[in-house]
Design a protein around this motif. Structure first.
Motif, PDB file in Angstrom:
ATOM      1  N   ASP A 116      37.296  31.178  73.961  1.00 30.02           N
ATOM      2  CA  ASP A 116      36.574  30.101  73.280  1.00 30.02           C
ATOM      3  C   ASP A 116      36.299  30.348  71.793  1.00 30.02           C
ATOM      4  OD1 ASP A 116      36.388  28.689  75.718  1.00 30.02           O
ATOM      5  OD2 ASP A 116      34.653  29.884  76.300  1.00 30.02           O
ATOM      6  N   ASN A 117      37.188  31.072  71.119  1.00 28.61           N
ATOM      7  CA  ASN A 117      36.979  31.221  69.681  1.00 28.61           C
ATOM      8  C   ASN A 117      37.903  30.321  68.868  1.00 28.61           C
ATOM      9  OD1 ASN A 117      39.434  32.493  69.984  1.00 28.61           O
ATOM     10  ND2 ASN A 117      38.864  34.376  68.901  1.00 28.61           N
ATOM     11  N   GLY A 118      38.694  29.506  69.592  1.00 31.61           N
ATOM     12  CA  GLY A 118      39.572  28.565  68.912  1.00 31.61           C
ATOM     13  C   GLY A 118      40.714  29.206  68.162  1.00 31.61           C
ATOM     14  N   THR A 119      40.975  30.476  68.451  1.00 37.22           N
ATOM     15  CA  THR A 119      42.007  31.220  67.726  1.00 37.22           C
ATOM     16  C   THR A 119      43.066  31.723  68.699  1.00 37.22           C
ATOM     17  OG1 THR A 119      40.383  31.949  66.089  1.00 37.22           O
ATOM     18  CG2 THR A 119      42.435  33.203  66.213  1.00 37.22           C
ATOM     19  N   ASP A 120      44.293  31.692  68.266  1.00 37.58           N
ATOM     20  CA  ASP A 120      45.387  32.234  69.074  1.00 37.58           C
ATOM     21  C   ASP A 120      45.471  33.737  68.814  1.00 37.58           C
ATOM     22  OD1 ASP A 120      47.640  32.672  70.563  1.00 37.58           O
ATOM     23  OD2 ASP A 120      49.025  31.735  69.144  1.00 37.58           O
ATOM     24  N   ASP A 121      44.595  34.491  69.460  1.00 34.20           N
ATOM     25  CA  ASP A 121      44.450  35.920  69.167  1.00 34.20           C
ATOM     26  C   ASP A 121      45.727  36.707  69.436  1.00 34.20           C
ATOM     27  OD1 ASP A 121      41.472  35.983  68.587  1.00 34.20           O
ATOM     28  OD2 ASP A 121      41.473  35.118  70.597  1.00 34.20           O
ATOM     29  N   ASP A 122      46.447  36.354  70.494  1.00 35.06           N
ATOM     30  CA  ASP A 122      47.645  37.130  70.829  1.00 35.06           C
ATOM     31  C   ASP A 122      48.915  36.548  70.217  1.00 35.06           C
ATOM     32  OD1 ASP A 122      47.883  34.874  72.343  1.00 35.06           O
ATOM     33  OD2 ASP A 122      48.100  35.892  74.269  1.00 35.06           O
ATOM     34  N   LYS A 123      48.747  35.494  69.412  1.00 32.04           N
ATOM     35  CA  LYS A 123      49.865  34.896  68.674  1.00 32.04           C
ATOM     36  C   LYS A 123      51.002  34.432  69.590  1.00 32.04           C
ATOM     37  CE  LYS A 123      48.010  35.811  64.623  1.00 32.04           C
ATOM     38  NZ  LYS A 123      46.703  36.327  65.053  1.00 32.04           N
ATOM     39  N   ASN A 124      50.640  33.914  70.776  1.00 29.61           N
ATOM     40  CA  ASN A 124      51.684  33.408  71.672  1.00 29.61           C
ATOM     41  C   ASN A 124      51.856  31.895  71.560  1.00 29.61           C
ATOM     42  OD1 ASN A 124      49.431  32.403  72.995  1.00 29.61           O
ATOM     43  ND2 ASN A 124      49.993  33.200  75.013  1.00 29.61           N
ATOM     44  N   GLY A 125      51.108  31.285  70.636  1.00 32.15           N
ATOM     45  CA  GLY A 125      51.222  29.851  70.429  1.00 32.15           C
ATOM     46  C   GLY A 125      50.205  29.024  71.191  1.00 32.15           C
ATOM     47  N   TYR A 126      49.361  29.696  72.010  1.00 35.18           N
ATOM     48  CA  TYR A 126      48.416  28.979  72.870  1.00 35.18           C
ATOM     49  C   TYR A 126      47.024  29.576  72.680  1.00 35.18           C
ATOM     50  CZ  TYR A 126      52.780  27.422  74.956  1.00 35.18           C
ATOM     51  OH  TYR A 126      54.033  26.894  75.141  1.00 35.18           O
ATOM     52  N   ALA A 127      46.198  28.917  71.906  1.00 28.64           N
ATOM     53  CA  ALA A 127      44.869  29.435  71.589  1.00 28.64           C
ATOM     54  C   ALA A 127      43.950  29.380  72.801  1.00 28.64           C
ATOM     55  CB  ALA A 127      44.256  28.636  70.438  1.00 28.64           C
ATOM     56  N   ASP A 128      43.201  30.458  73.015  1.00 26.18           N
ATOM     57  CA  ASP A 128      42.181  30.551  74.072  1.00 26.18           C
ATOM     58  C   ASP A 128      42.767  30.491  75.479  1.00 26.18           C
ATOM     59  OD1 ASP A 128      40.103  30.817  72.273  1.00 26.18           O
ATOM     60  OD2 ASP A 128      39.693  28.673  72.185  1.00 26.18           O
ATOM     61  N   ASP A 129      44.024  30.868  75.644  1.00 24.44           N
ATOM     62  CA  ASP A 129      44.630  30.847  76.984  1.00 24.44           C
ATOM     63  C   ASP A 129      44.210  32.093  77.757  1.00 24.44           C
ATOM     64  OD1 ASP A 129      46.208  32.374  75.173  1.00 24.44           O
ATOM     65  OD2 ASP A 129      47.922  32.279  76.540  1.00 24.44           O
ATOM     66  N   VAL A 130      42.961  32.130  78.127  1.00 25.35           N
ATOM     67  CA  VAL A 130      42.391  33.296  78.806  1.00 25.35           C
ATOM     68  C   VAL A 130      42.877  33.389  80.245  1.00 25.35           C
ATOM     69  CG1 VAL A 130      40.234  34.394  79.547  1.00 25.35           C
ATOM     70  CG2 VAL A 130      40.369  33.269  77.318  1.00 25.35           C
ATOM     71  N   ASN A 131      43.020  32.242  80.924  1.00 27.05           N
ATOM     72  CA  ASN A 131      43.395  32.244  82.345  1.00 27.05           C
ATOM     73  C   ASN A 131      44.635  31.419  82.648  1.00 27.05           C
ATOM     74  OD1 ASN A 131      39.940  32.071  82.694  1.00 27.05           O
ATOM     75  ND2 ASN A 131      41.084  33.834  83.417  1.00 27.05           N
ATOM     76  N   GLY A 132      45.432  31.095  81.651  1.00 25.32           N
ATOM     77  CA  GLY A 132      46.614  30.283  81.882  1.00 25.32           C
ATOM     78  C   GLY A 132      46.641  29.102  80.934  1.00 25.32           C
ATOM     79  N   TRP A 133      47.450  28.089  81.276  1.00 26.80           N
ATOM     80  CA  TRP A 133      47.586  26.955  80.358  1.00 26.80           C
ATOM     81  C   TRP A 133      47.802  25.662  81.131  1.00 26.80           C
ATOM     82  CZ3 TRP A 133      46.183  26.978  75.526  1.00 26.80           C
ATOM     83  CH2 TRP A 133      46.495  25.887  74.711  1.00 26.80           C
TER      84      TRP A 133
END
Length: 658
Positions: free
Chosen positions: A208-225
């Motif tokens: 929930d920080n609105g940032t694509d931390d892992d740079k995979n193209g999907y921001a905040d995808d903590v548990n999937g998409w």
């Protein structure tokens, strides 16, 4: 007092309520319902006594085995996984005002039960339930299988299960590694009591920080998409059927195209468009009366009032409504038809029915007008909230990291059931045990609750799962048209190149899969076959001519094996459980065993796992009725490439030998 009266006594209610207030029941969850079940086992009274526990509507009878007179009759109330008991009559010294609270602990997918004391005013009752042995469920309907039938052994138990219990005996003491399974489906309830601890967590993403931390193209995808989600996590329940999608997507390019000037890929798309166009235009024309009926709300209610004046103030039938003479106006006739279609006798008078319609107008309009307003409406855009371009099959980064289920529980019904079959937490005493014990479920939402999945979502879902570490992907869906097949082919090839096994449900048409247009397909557009795709049919528990489900697709060239998919108990949203049937259940049963192999034998490749599952399948030498309405009797081994049934025990033995 009549002990069958379906009420909770004031004492029982107050005690349960106080337990909620004090926090004892704050974690209680919806569990398998105990009502209308019967169990055999031992109570200590004071020595071991073999008894039968019979849970009626709200009464528990404790009866010595082989006798008919109960030792004890108790009133009970189930709240989640907690059982409240209060004596009505019997031989024990417990008073009728004392109450006991017990936790329901299930094992073997609900086939065994223990009552774990939480607190009881009567020590004798608590002592009686302290036996270490679990109670065993008795089947009240012998035509139905035991709840854990998919895990039983075809040789030892004479039930066509996958020998999972025997497989785990072989695996005792062996190390395993976590395996991620991508569940491409409608969505998964990640808070479910039996799933929340097995849901994949992206270690590189900050929630929930609105940032694509892992740079995979999907921001905040903590548990999937969620490829069908708007930015706020809401998801439309409705998309359109494949014929409408294809007609809209390809009309501009192919409606006036010259097939002689098209390349092979374009020619396939052109043919797909022509098929969709012919079917769509027929359905579009058929839906026009409903479109007319809902075009003007004021006119709708004007006609409804006219009908009400002409109908008696009593229970009706739909035919009675249709017979009312309101002239020849096409709009009025269309409105009358819609109201007749929606009426049920239990609604009572027509006036009462109209009151219900008015109170639920939005839902009524959505359901009764769905064909005209959504399904076959070329002007409707179900993707507006998502913000992607449906006509661009190469677009990748859209959707939401969330799926808000809310009132629309059906959004996650199918996916939650599939996820539970694969990996519901084993040994936690709740609900069910999934197939695999060291798995993380990665929810990837690509299938709408109503309507057909889109090729771009499926392709992107596969790529997302592969890029984020999935080693097995389950796909319990399918359709007859694929306008952007090349995109899905490329994604399947991408999974193959990255050593990911895809398990796909064969479908539930009772037809020969070899001759069906069915997508996604293991056959690439160039004719080659993907070596990482396993297609699964639906088998029942019967080692008779009824072994293959009558609804299952089959095919000696395209269906790889059969697996249990009939009356499969699994998880539903909001901590609930239910039994579903279909190849949608057979695929995750197989994906679970595939994940088990990749967990305990991590050096096995996707292709090797596929090969093991087929070679190790149990091959009963029996004649069966071919699936379909009136199928002939054929050898079971002619219905699939392997000729067999999924067998975890044999697969593990082969894994050990590799």
């Amino acid at each position: 007092m009549n002990v069958t009266t379906p009420i909770m006594t004031p004492t029982l209610f107050r005690l349960l309520f106080s337990f909620f207030l004090t926090g004892i029941l704050t974690t209680a969850q919806a569990q398998l319902p105990i009502r209308n079940t019967r169990w055999t086992g031992v109570v200590l009274a004071p020595t071991d006594v073999q008894v039968v526990l019979t849970f009626r509507r709200d009464t528990l009878l404790i009866t010595p085995q082989h006798e008919t007179t109960p030792l004890e009759t108790m009133r009970y109330e189930q709240v989640g996984d907690t059982l409240a008991l209060q004596k009505v009559s019997g031989e024990s010294p417990c008073g009728t005002s004392g109450t006991g609270f017990y936790r329901l602990i299930y094992t073997n997918n609900g086939e065994n039960l223990k009552l774990l004391p939480i607190g009881d005013d009567c020590r004798e009752r608590q002592h009686a339930f302290e036996s270490k042995a679990a109670f065993r469920r008795e089947r009240l309907n012998l035509a139905q299988p035991p709840r854990n039938w998919p895990y039983l052994d075809p040789v030892q138990d004479s039930i066509a299960g996958i020998s999972l219990y025997r497989a785990y005996e072989l695996l005792k003491g062996r190390p395993s590694v976590p395996v991620i399974v991508g569940v491409l489906d409608s969505g998964v309830d990640i808070t479910h009591e039996d799933l929340r601890d097995v849901i994949w967590k992206n270690p590189k993403e900050i929630p929930d920080n609105g940032t694509d931390d892992d740079k995979n193209g999907y921001a905040d995808d903590v548990n999937g998409w969620n490829f069908m989600g708007a930015k706020d996590g809401t998801t439309s329940e409705y998309d359109q059927p494949e014929i409408t999608q294809t007609y809209i997507l390809l009309k501009a390019k192919y409606d006036k195209a010259d097939p002689a000037k098209l390349n092979p890929t374009e020619k396939r798309q052109y043919e797909t468009y022509q098929t969709a166009k012919n079917q769509f235009l027929k359905r579009y024309q058929a839906s026009q009366p409903k479109r007319i009926a809902f075009a003007d709300t004021a006119r709708f209610w004007q006609v409804a009032s006219q009908l009400r004046e002409k109908l008696p103030d009593s229970q009706l039938t739909p035919a009675t409504v249709r017979q009312v003479d309101i002239g020849t106006d096409s709009v009025a006739l269309a409105i009358k038809s819609v109201l007749a279609d929606g009426y049920l006798p239990q609604y009572g008078s027509f006036g009462n029915y109209l009151n219900l319609v008015r109170k639920n107008w939005s839902r009524f309009r959505q359901i009764m007008g769905s064909e005209a307003l959504i399904a076959f409406n070329p002007d409707y855009n179900p993707r507006a909230a998502i913000g992607d371009n449906p006509a661009n099959p190469t677009e990748r980064y859209y959707g939401s990291p969330r799926m808000i289920i809310g009132k629309s529980q059906q959004l996650a019904v199918h996916g939650s059931h599939v996820a539970g079959i694969i990996a519901a937490q084993r040994g936690n005493g709740k609900g069910i045990d999934g197939v695999a014990d060291n798995v993380r479920i990665m929810p990837v939402s690509v299938v709408p609750a109503n309507g057909d999945e889109r090729d771009k979502d499926v392709a992107n879902g596969i790529r997302y799962a592969v890029e984020n570490g999935a080693k097995v992907i389950n796909m319990s869906f399918g359709k007859r048209l694929s306008p952007f097949k090349e995109q899905v082919d490329a994604a399947i090839r991408f999974a193959e190149e990255h050593d990911v096994l895809i398990v796909h449900a064969a479908g539930n048409n009772g037809e020969n899969y070899d001759s069906l247009p069915a997508y996604p397909s293991a056959r690439y557009e160039n004719g080659k076959i993907a070596q990482n795709v396993l297609v699964v049919g639906n088998s029942t528990w019967r080692l008779t001519d009824g072994l293959p489900s009558r609804s299952s697709n089959y095919g000696i060239q395209t269906v790889d094996l059969f697996a249990p998919g009939t009356e499969i108990l699994s998880t539903l949203p909001n901590n609930e459980y239910a039994s579903f049937s279909g190849t949608s259940m057979s695929a995750p049963m197989t994906a679970g065993v595939a994940a088990l192999l990749r967990s305990y034998f991590p050096k096995l490749t996707a292709v090797q796992v596929r090969e093991i599952l087929m070679k190790s399948s149990y091959k009963p030498d029996i004649q069966v009725r071919k699936p379909g309405r009136i199928g002939p009797i054929v050898p079971f081994n002619t219905l699939s490439r392997s000729g067999g049934l999924l067998n975890a025990y044999n697969a593990v033995k082969m894994g050990i030998g590799k």
